[in-house]
Motif scaffolding. Structure first.
Motif, PDB file in Angstrom:
ATOM      1  N   LEU A 222       0.808  -1.228   0.000  1.00 34.28           N
ATOM      2  CA  LEU A 222       0.000   0.000   0.000  1.00 34.28           C
ATOM      3  C   LEU A 222       0.837   1.272   0.000  1.00 34.28           C
ATOM      4  O   LEU A 222       0.300   2.371   0.038  1.00 34.28           O
ATOM      5  CB  LEU A 222      -0.915   0.017   1.244  1.00 34.28           C
ATOM      6  CG  LEU A 222      -1.740  -1.252   1.498  1.00 34.28           C
ATOM      7  CD1 LEU A 222      -2.606  -1.080   2.730  1.00 34.28           C
ATOM      8  CD2 LEU A 222      -2.609  -1.565   0.294  1.00 34.28           C
TER       9      LEU A 222
ATOM     10  N   ARG B 189      -5.085   3.882   1.826  1.00 30.47           N
ATOM     11  CA  ARG B 189      -4.282   2.906   2.588  1.00 30.47           C
ATOM     12  C   ARG B 189      -5.104   2.338   3.749  1.00 30.47           C
ATOM     13  O   ARG B 189      -5.109   1.148   3.995  1.00 30.47           O
ATOM     14  CB  ARG B 189      -3.053   3.586   3.209  1.00 30.47           C
ATOM     15  CG  ARG B 189      -1.965   3.921   2.254  1.00 30.47           C
ATOM     16  CD  ARG B 189      -0.876   4.632   3.010  1.00 30.47           C
ATOM     17  NE  ARG B 189      -0.198   3.696   3.896  1.00 30.47           N
ATOM     18  CZ  ARG B 189       1.038   3.286   3.722  1.00 30.47           C
ATOM     19  NH1 ARG B 189       1.724   3.741   2.708  1.00 30.47           N
ATOM     20  NH2 ARG B 189       1.580   2.438   4.545  1.00 30.47           N
TER      21      ARG B 189
ATOM     22  N   GLU C 250      -0.045   1.038  10.776  1.00 24.41           N
ATOM     23  CA  GLU C 250      -0.666   0.022   9.934  1.00 24.41           C
ATOM     24  C   GLU C 250      -0.482  -1.368  10.565  1.00 24.41           C
ATOM     25  O   GLU C 250      -1.420  -2.153  10.648  1.00 24.41           O
ATOM     26  CB  GLU C 250       0.023   0.058   8.565  1.00 24.41           C
ATOM     27  CG  GLU C 250      -0.756  -0.551   7.451  1.00 24.41           C
ATOM     28  CD  GLU C 250      -0.153  -0.103   6.118  1.00 24.41           C
ATOM     29  OE1 GLU C 250      -0.428   1.036   5.720  1.00 24.41           O
ATOM     30  OE2 GLU C 250       0.600  -0.866   5.521  1.00 24.41           O
TER      31      GLU C 250
END
Ligand code: ADP
Length: 320
Positions: free
Chosen positions: A157, A165, A192
């Motif tokens: 991403l 994202r 993330e």
């Protein structure tokens, strides 16, 4: 026996050695984070079979796949650079690696995968008509369509903008959950990794520095590298606090609160207190302020809900 076992795996370059041992359970979502050059991509390439290791073994369900060809390992890979076939439409791209032979079933599976990646009805679209995010999702669907035993994702991403994202990382986790697929996900984005992983491995200089859940790594980091890689904090040598002591005291900003400089420490019997600290910065973070303080030349980070008025304060460390 773990699903994927990596035993004493080594890959040497002139100025770098990857040295790896780890075990992954079937259906786990593991993120690999670490600074640039720490060996994340090398690790995935060795597992995928794109790079031969110098030493060690990779076992998948007990089978030694170390010397096996890429296509015979049952391992899929999604890269940051998308390698879709430009002359084929979306459907043909997704079906390229599919094992299912029955046409009707192939079409059903394609449609299901397109729905999972949030692109229902995109089958007939030309690759050239897709946005970057859409192409990335098609690449993901294509990798899943091949039904790999493990899917390796190398910063898939990182070329996309922040809202996309966020959307796609949730989609990847959802796909993982609905298919029960084992995934190894390389990212340089700590947030993330925190958001999607069952466990996170932190790479540093070709080694796994720590592995655990986001909460374990953040709350109880086993070393300073892990502590600072998983968030902000303050490190003070223990010898400064107590003569002859060794090691380092580490604490997160949210565990450090300020009080009046003459605060009665007896009312905080279980807490450490740093007196005569000076507030040198106050950054608004939405839910309060992150304060930078100077204490005898050491920088301390603390949290405060309101902007403090006084500059000279005490800092109280709350034990978890
Ligand atoms: P990361 O993915 O964490 O950024 P890499 O796995 O790409 O790290 O690289 C790890 C280290 O290996 C780096 O120091 C890089 O320079 C070195 N490296 C990678 N590929 C080669 C190569 N083909 N020859 C020599 N050194 C390499």
């Amino acid at each position: 026996m773990a699903f994927l076992e990596i035993k004493g795996l080594e890959k040497e370059y002139k100025d770098f050695t990857l040295s790896l041992s780890m075990a992954i359970e079937e259906g786990e979502f593991i993120s690999i984070i670490g600074p640039s050059g720490s060996g994340k991509s090398t690790m995935l390439s060795v597992i995928a079979g794109m790079l031969p290791p110098d030493r060690g073994q990779i076992l998948l369900s007990g089978d030694d796949i170390t010397g096996r060809r890429i296509q015979d390992r049952g391992i899929g890979m999604v890269f940051q650079d998308i390698a879709l076939f430009p002359s084929m439409n979306v459907k043909k791209n997704i079906q390229a690696g599919m094992k299912e032979k029955d046409r009707k079933k192939r079409n059903e599976l394609t449609e299901r995968l397109l729905e999972l990646v949030g692109l229902p009805g995109y089958g007939k679209r030309a690759i050239s008509s897709l946005s970057g995010g859409e192409a990335q999702r098609v690449a993901l669907a294509r990798s899943i369509a091949a039904e790999p035993r493990i899917l390796l994702l190398d910063e898939p991403l990182s070329s996309l903008d922040a809202p996309l994202r966020k959307h796609l990382r949730a989609a990847i986790r959802m796909i993982h959950d609905s298919l029960g697929m084992t995934m190894l996900y390389v990212t340089h984005d700590r947030e993330e990794a925190f958001a999607v992983s069952d466990r996170i491995a932190i790479m540093h200089d070709g080694r796994i520095e720590a592995i655990g859940t986001a909460e374990e790594l953040y709350r109880k980091p086993c070393n300073l590298f892990t502590a600072f890689f998983t968030g902000e904090g303050t490190a003070i040598p223990a010898s400064v606090l107590s003569e002859g002591a060794s090691g380092t005291l580490f604490f997160r900003p949210e565990n450090a609160q300020i009080a009046d400089s003459d605060a009665d420490s007896s009312s905080f019997p279980r807490h450490m207190i740093f007196r005569n600290a000076e507030i040198v910065s106050a950054e608004f973070t939405g839910d309060g302020y992150t304060l930078g303080l100077d204490w005898n030349g050491f920088q301390i980070l603390a949290r405060s809900i309101i902007r403090p008025r006084k500059k000279d304060v005490s800092v109280i460390i709350l034990k978890e």
